[in-house]
Write an enzyme that holds these catalytic residues in place. Structure first.
Site, PDB file in Angstrom:
ATOM      1  CB  SER A 196      46.506 103.898  86.511  1.00 13.76           C
ATOM      2  OG  SER A 196      47.304 102.915  86.142  1.00 13.76           O
ATOM      3  CE1 TYR A 209      48.398 105.065  91.862  1.00 10.23           C
ATOM      4  CE2 TYR A 209      47.010 103.629  90.726  1.00 10.23           C
ATOM      5  CZ  TYR A 209      47.340 104.181  90.374  1.00 10.23           C
ATOM      6  OH  TYR A 209      48.808 104.544  89.712  1.00 10.23           O
TER       7      TYR A 209
END
EC number: 1.1.1.300
Length: 340
Positions: A196, A209
């Site tokens: 990501s 995350y």
């Protein structure tokens, strides 16, 4: 001394040549390699990007091995893949023994499904052994499975933090350890890390995350260097770093409304098509959209306070707060229903 100076100039020439070849790929699109008949394993294949990756590889006649913790959604993906295989069924012909034309049955790829919790090391290793026994060795490994807790750090249970780290990062170690040895033996394979942009630069409210994605990228880069040091040029690595993808995973995430039209959430189909182009041309890294490259570069050279100013201007400093609020409200509603 002369030797090291000469070697230094050779390094400069190689670096310049790397820039030239990279620039040339922007002008002349490299030819995509064939993955027909190769075994492609995708984690988190039951939904989102994993399902789209499965469909794209199916269209290229790869043998699909689908892993997901949810058997029903995984089987739904498998059924989509089978439909694609059926659409690709076209009879081939070759010259017959007496000058005629003989019809040949085309190679029929298959899809295999396995329920696997990549957050459990034993589940990964045991399922990998089943795959080797029932399907064969894996040629392409897509580490795609991912989760998000959706809590501020001080409100997040330790169990959810550990789950995020294990699924998004540690699982990459285990899947790679399961399938890399044969790739090394054959000097053939491809490992894809679906990370990501939040593994390149972070934001507030999703510490677990971001940490997991930073870890996954660090693992990927270190392994890439290890393969180069081992001179295993037949094994390729591709790192996929998309901006916010509209899969519902971060539903509610918003940047500044005046900026949002210029940086909307990515369509999942676009994200996967860009990633597929990178994978099939052995591109080491793909960031989508391209502005992610610039943001990552600026983060490396600007003072932290300058980055904070930019975040605030873009509305990126608190972009996750609406998402976190929605998750908290949903959890409170569920608890209220369960209490009735």
């Amino acid at each position: 001394m002369m030797m090291i100076i000469a070697e230094f100039f050779m390094v400069i020439l190689k670096v310049l040549w790397a820039f030239v070849t990279a620039g040339a790929k922007w002008v002349v699109r490299p030819k995509e390699k064939s993955v027909a008949g190769q075994v492609c394993l995708i984690t988190g294949a039951g939904s989102g990007l994993g399902r789209l990756f499965a469909k794209e590889f199916a269209r290229r006649r790869a043998v699909l091995v689908l892993w997901d913790i949810n058997n029903q959604s995984n089987e739904e993906t498998a059924e989509m893949v089978r439909q694609i295989y059926q659409e690709l069924e076209t009879p081939l012909t070759k010259d017959g023994p007496i000058g005629g034309v003989e019809e040949v049955a085309p190679f029929q790829p298959q899809v295999y499904t396995y329920v696997c919790d990549v957050g459990k090391r034993e589940s990964v290793y045991s399922t990998a052994e089943k795959v080797r026994r029932e399907v064969g060795e894996v040629d392409i490994l897509i580490n795609n499975a991912g989760v998000v807790s959706g809590h501020h750090l001080l409100e997040c249970p330790d169990e959810l933090i550990e789950r995020t780290m294990v699924v998004n990062c540690h699982a990459h170690f285990w899947t790679t350890k399961a399938f890399l040895p044969k790739m090394l033996e054959l000097n053939h394979g491809h490992i894809v890390t679906v990370a990501s942009s939040l593994g390149l630069f972070s934001t507030a409210g999703v510490e677990d995350y971001c940490a997991s994605k930073f870890g996954a990228i660090g693992f990927h880069e270190s392994l890439s260097h290890e393969l180069k040091a081992s001179e295993k040029d037949g094994i390729n690595m591709t790192l996929v770093c998309p901006y916010l993808v509209d899969t519902g995973m971060f539903k509610g995430c918003r940047i500044r409304k005046e900026i949002e039209p210029f940086l909307p959430p990515l369509k999942p189909e676009f994200c996967v098509k860009q990633a597929m182009r990178a994978i099939l041309t052995d591109q080491p890294m793909i960031c989508t959209p391209r502005i992610v490259y610039m943001v990552n570069f600026m983060k490396s050279i600007l003072p932290f306070e300058a980055i904070v100013c930019m975040y605030r201007f873009l509305g990126a400093d608190k972009c996750m707060y609406p998402f976190l609020a929605q998750r908290k409200e949903a959890m409170n509603n569920n608890e209220a229903k369960n209490g009735i």
